[in-house]
Structures are given as C-alpha cells and as structure tokens.
Scaffold this motif. Structure first.
Motif, PDB file in Angstrom:
ATOM      1  N   ILE A 151     -23.449  -8.231  42.331  1.00 34.24           N
ATOM      2  CA  ILE A 151     -22.320  -7.724  43.105  1.00 34.24           C
ATOM      3  C   ILE A 151     -22.083  -8.672  44.272  1.00 34.24           C
ATOM      4  N   LYS A 152     -20.841  -9.106  44.404  1.00 33.53           N
ATOM      5  CA  LYS A 152     -20.439 -10.001  45.484  1.00 33.53           C
ATOM      6  C   LYS A 152     -19.261  -9.379  46.213  1.00 33.53           C
ATOM      7  N   THR A 204     -15.816  -2.998  34.039  1.00 33.24           N
ATOM      8  CA  THR A 204     -15.166  -3.200  35.322  1.00 33.24           C
ATOM      9  C   THR A 204     -15.681  -4.501  35.922  1.00 33.24           C
ATOM     10  N   LEU A 205     -14.734  -5.388  36.245  1.00 33.63           N
ATOM     11  CA  LEU A 205     -15.090  -6.689  36.806  1.00 33.63           C
ATOM     12  C   LEU A 205     -14.964  -6.727  38.318  1.00 33.63           C
ATOM     13  N   ALA A 206     -13.951  -6.006  38.854  1.00 34.03           N
ATOM     14  CA  ALA A 206     -13.720  -6.070  40.300  1.00 34.03           C
ATOM     15  C   ALA A 206     -12.935  -4.855  40.773  1.00 34.03           C
ATOM     16  N   ALA A 207     -13.132  -4.528  42.046  1.00 35.35           N
ATOM     17  CA  ALA A 207     -12.341  -3.523  42.749  1.00 35.35           C
ATOM     18  C   ALA A 207     -11.843  -4.179  44.032  1.00 35.35           C
ATOM     19  N   LEU A 208     -10.563  -3.960  44.331  1.00 34.28           N
ATOM     20  CA  LEU A 208      -9.945  -4.631  45.473  1.00 34.28           C
ATOM     21  C   LEU A 208      -9.176  -3.633  46.332  1.00 34.28           C
ATOM     22  N   LEU A 209      -9.180  -3.868  47.621  1.00 35.89           N
ATOM     23  CA  LEU A 209      -8.307  -3.189  48.569  1.00 35.89           C
ATOM     24  C   LEU A 209      -7.400  -4.271  49.135  1.00 35.89           C
ATOM     25  N   GLY A 231     -20.395 -11.348  39.793  1.00 34.59           N
ATOM     26  CA  GLY A 231     -20.731 -12.563  40.521  1.00 34.59           C
ATOM     27  C   GLY A 231     -19.536 -13.272  41.124  1.00 34.59           C
ATOM     28  N   ASP A 232     -19.686 -14.573  41.299  1.00 32.91           N
ATOM     29  CA  ASP A 232     -18.706 -15.371  42.022  1.00 32.91           C
ATOM     30  C   ASP A 232     -17.409 -15.641  41.269  1.00 32.91           C
ATOM     31  N   ALA A 233     -17.407 -15.513  39.959  1.00 33.01           N
ATOM     32  CA  ALA A 233     -16.215 -15.868  39.184  1.00 33.01           C
ATOM     33  C   ALA A 233     -14.990 -15.049  39.602  1.00 33.01           C
ATOM     34  N   MET A 234     -15.140 -13.762  39.792  1.00 31.35           N
ATOM     35  CA  MET A 234     -13.999 -12.934  40.205  1.00 31.35           C
ATOM     36  C   MET A 234     -13.596 -13.214  41.647  1.00 31.35           C
TER      37      MET A 234
END
Length: 151
Positions: A5-6, A97-102, A127-130
């Motif tokens: 998790i990043k 799920t790859l990412a969550a964004l606000l 990791g860092d890719a997303m």
C-alpha cells in the motif's frame, strides 16, 4: 502484482484564458470530459454511465485503446458550480481494487482567465505503479482540458 500500500498527494495547477464557466462546463459535461480525459493518443477513456450531481456516480473504463482493462467508479461528494468539484474514485482491474482516490478541483478567477487546481490524494493497493500512473494521467488530462477550453 506488488501488494504494497502506497499513499501520495499530488497538487496539479494550470492557468487558462477561458472563464470559470467554460472550464466547469468542460468538467461537468460527460461528452466533453470524455474528449479530454484520455491522457494520450493511444489511451481510451469511456463512460458507461455518467451522473454529475452530488451523490451521483460515473462508471468508466480506461487504458489502452486496444484494451481498456481498468474500470472505475466516481462518486461526487461536493459540487459548487464554477467553483469546486470533489469526488472519490475507485479503480479496479480483473476484479482487484488497484487504487482509491479523493480528488478536489478548485476553479479561481486569475489574470483574466481561470486557475485550475486539482489535489489528488491516492492510495495504491499495488505499489508505486498506480502512483506513477495517477501522476502521469492527471498531468496529461489537465493539459488536454486546458487545450480544449482555450480554443
């Protein structure tokens, strides 16, 4: 796939000659959004559903034109016409799920045009890719938005 998790926060700023109403229109209209959201000529950004209102949700697919493998949902939290749009976004691929964004976008009168400030807080589950993809994609999309509204 890297399971680390990043977290990262990006603040993107652009200046354009268009007024806030024109910029807001390009951000709120699904057809216009689709025209500037793909970050490159080789990329696709397709809306399967669009409901631009507080509490409304968009469903989209993105990725390469040959394989828009990423799916996402965006839920609008706060919309102040010509001033502010705040939404949360979840990006998935292959059921993961790859990412969550606000994401918070502010529009401000500046120098006879509009300052666009977008703050993106991203949590990547792979990791860092997303994180890198979020930075690259948002930078290119904002450049496309500015080109569109400046015509």
């Amino acid at each position: 796939m890297d399971q680390q998790i990043k977290h990262h926060t990006f603040v993107f700023e652009r200046q354009c000659d268009a007024d806030r109403e024109r910029v807001f229109s390009a951000m709120s209209d699904p057809a216009q959004r689709a025209s500037w959201s793909a970050p490159s000529e080789d990329a696709a950004f397709l809306y399967d559903a669009a409901d631009f209102r507080e509490g409304g949700q968009d469903a989209f697919r993105c990725g390469s034109k040959d394989d828009p493998q990423y799916t996402g949902t965006a839920t609008y939290i706060s919309i102040v016409p010509n001033t502010r749009i705040v939404w949360v976004e979840v990006v998935k691929s292959g059921g993961q799920t790859l990412a969550a964004l606000l994401i918070t976008t502010l529009l401000e009168d500046r120098d006879g045009g509009t300052k666009v400030q977008m703050t993106v807080q991203v949590t990547s589950f792979c990791g860092d890719a997303m994180i890198r993809g979020t930075e690259t994609g948002n930078n290119a999309s904002l450049d496309n938005l500015i080109k569109l509204v400046s015509r």
